[in-house]
Design a protein around this motif. Structure first.
Motif, PDB file in Angstrom:
ATOM      1  N   THR A   1      45.934  37.585  39.877  1.00 13.19           N
ATOM      2  CA  THR A   1      45.116  38.074  38.767  1.00 13.19           C
ATOM      3  C   THR A   1      45.796  39.259  38.109  1.00 13.19           C
ATOM      4  O   THR A   1      46.558  39.990  38.752  1.00 13.19           O
ATOM      5  N   LEU A   2      45.517  39.438  36.822  1.00 10.69           N
ATOM      6  CA  LEU A   2      45.995  40.592  36.067  1.00 10.69           C
ATOM      7  C   LEU A   2      44.887  41.042  35.136  1.00 10.69           C
ATOM      8  O   LEU A   2      44.082  40.219  34.677  1.00 10.69           O
ATOM      9  N   ASP A   3      44.867  42.316  34.818  1.00 19.46           N
ATOM     10  CA  ASP A   3      43.814  42.825  33.943  1.00 19.46           C
ATOM     11  C   ASP A   3      44.186  42.758  32.460  1.00 19.46           C
ATOM     12  O   ASP A   3      43.345  42.991  31.607  1.00 19.46           O
ATOM     13  N   ASP A   4      45.428  42.436  32.141  1.00 17.98           N
ATOM     14  CA  ASP A   4      45.894  42.399  30.759  1.00 17.98           C
ATOM     15  C   ASP A   4      46.348  40.977  30.417  1.00 17.98           C
ATOM     16  O   ASP A   4      47.358  40.506  30.949  1.00 17.98           O
ATOM     17  N   PRO A   5      45.616  40.271  29.536  1.00 17.33           N
ATOM     18  CA  PRO A   5      45.985  38.890  29.204  1.00 17.33           C
ATOM     19  C   PRO A   5      47.403  38.750  28.651  1.00 17.33           C
ATOM     20  O   PRO A   5      48.100  37.782  28.968  1.00 17.33           O
TER      21      PRO A   5
ATOM     22  N   ARG B   1      34.939  38.478  35.544  1.00 17.80           N
ATOM     23  CA  ARG B   1      34.646  39.769  36.167  1.00 17.80           C
ATOM     24  C   ARG B   1      35.028  39.731  37.632  1.00 17.80           C
ATOM     25  O   ARG B   1      34.699  38.793  38.347  1.00 17.80           O
ATOM     26  N   SER B   2      35.721  40.757  38.079  1.00 19.44           N
ATOM     27  CA  SER B   2      36.067  40.923  39.486  1.00 19.44           C
ATOM     28  C   SER B   2      35.360  42.155  40.016  1.00 19.44           C
ATOM     29  O   SER B   2      35.415  43.218  39.394  1.00 19.44           O
ATOM     30  N   ILE B   3      34.706  42.009  41.143  1.00 13.95           N
ATOM     31  CA  ILE B   3      34.064  43.124  41.832  1.00 13.95           C
ATOM     32  C   ILE B   3      34.712  43.200  43.203  1.00 13.95           C
ATOM     33  O   ILE B   3      34.725  42.221  43.936  1.00 13.95           O
ATOM     34  N   TYR B   4      35.270  44.356  43.526  1.00 19.09           N
ATOM     35  CA  TYR B   4      36.062  44.481  44.748  1.00 19.09           C
ATOM     36  C   TYR B   4      36.061  45.921  45.240  1.00 19.09           C
ATOM     37  O   TYR B   4      35.685  46.847  44.506  1.00 19.09           O
TER      38      TYR B   4
ATOM     39  N   GLU C   1      34.784  48.623  42.663  1.00 26.28           N
ATOM     40  CA  GLU C   1      35.313  48.567  41.297  1.00 26.28           C
ATOM     41  C   GLU C   1      34.849  47.285  40.628  1.00 26.28           C
ATOM     42  O   GLU C   1      34.617  46.267  41.291  1.00 26.28           O
ATOM     43  N   THR C   2      34.744  47.311  39.312  1.00 29.86           N
ATOM     44  CA  THR C   2      34.456  46.132  38.505  1.00 29.86           C
ATOM     45  C   THR C   2      35.435  46.123  37.344  1.00 29.86           C
ATOM     46  O   THR C   2      35.547  47.107  36.622  1.00 29.86           O
ATOM     47  N   ASP C   3      36.164  45.010  37.201  1.00 29.96           N
ATOM     48  CA  ASP C   3      37.149  44.894  36.141  1.00 29.96           C
ATOM     49  C   ASP C   3      37.122  43.493  35.553  1.00 29.96           C
ATOM     50  O   ASP C   3      36.672  42.543  36.180  1.00 29.96           O
ATOM     51  N   SER C   4      37.656  43.381  34.347  1.00 24.93           N
ATOM     52  CA  SER C   4      37.890  42.099  33.724  1.00 24.93           C
ATOM     53  C   SER C   4      39.316  41.682  34.059  1.00 24.93           C
ATOM     54  O   SER C   4      40.253  42.460  33.877  1.00 24.93           O
TER      55      SER C   4
END
Length: 115
Positions: free
Chosen positions: A20-24, A50-53, A60-63
C-alpha cells in the motif's frame, strides 16, 4: 503457534504481492518501475481506501491505494528487496500470497515477463 519454517512451496506457480501507498501518483510510479525492471508482469492499482492501524503506539487512519503485484517464483525475492529499498514507508506492507492454481496461459505469461 507460528510454524518453524516457511510452508512447502513446491506447487507455487507465481506470487501475488500486496503493498500500500498513501500517494496514488507515487503508487503509479512504483508500479511502472516494477514492470519496467521485469520484477512484475502486472501491477493492478486499486482505488484509495481507508486504513486503520497501530503505528508507534497510536491508532492511525489514512487513505491508501493497494497494489496487487503479479510476479514469478524466481522474481519474488528481488521484488521484495526492491520494495524494501524503494518504498516510501519506514515499514512497508509486503505480503506475498502463493498462487498455486490459475489459467496456465496467464501464469506462463507472468513467468515470461519476469524472467
Amino acid at each position: 503457534m507460528m510454524p518453524d519454517k516457511e510452508p512447502d512451496n513446491t506447487n507455487v506457480r507465481a506470487w501475488l504481492v500486496l503493498t500500500t501507498l498513501d500517494d496514488p501518483a507515487e503508487a503509479e510510479n512504483l508500479a511502472g518501475e516494477l514492470v519496467q525492471r521485469g520484477l512484475a508482469a502486472c501491477v493492478h492499482i486499486l482505488p484509495a481506501g481507508r486504513s486503520i492501524y497501530v503505528w508507534k503506539g497510536n491508532i492511525e487512519t489514512d487513505s491508501e491505494v493497494t497494489l496487487l503485484i503479479k510476479t514469478s517464483v524466481d522474481a519474488r525475492d528481488d521484488l521484495q528487496a526492491h520494495l524494501t529499498e524503494h518504498h516510501p514507508y519506514e515499514t512497508p506492507e509486503i505480503i506475498a500470497v502463493p498462487i498455486t492454481h490459475g489459467s496456465p496461459d496467464y501464469l506462463n505469461w507472468i513467468t515470461q515477463c519476469t524472467s
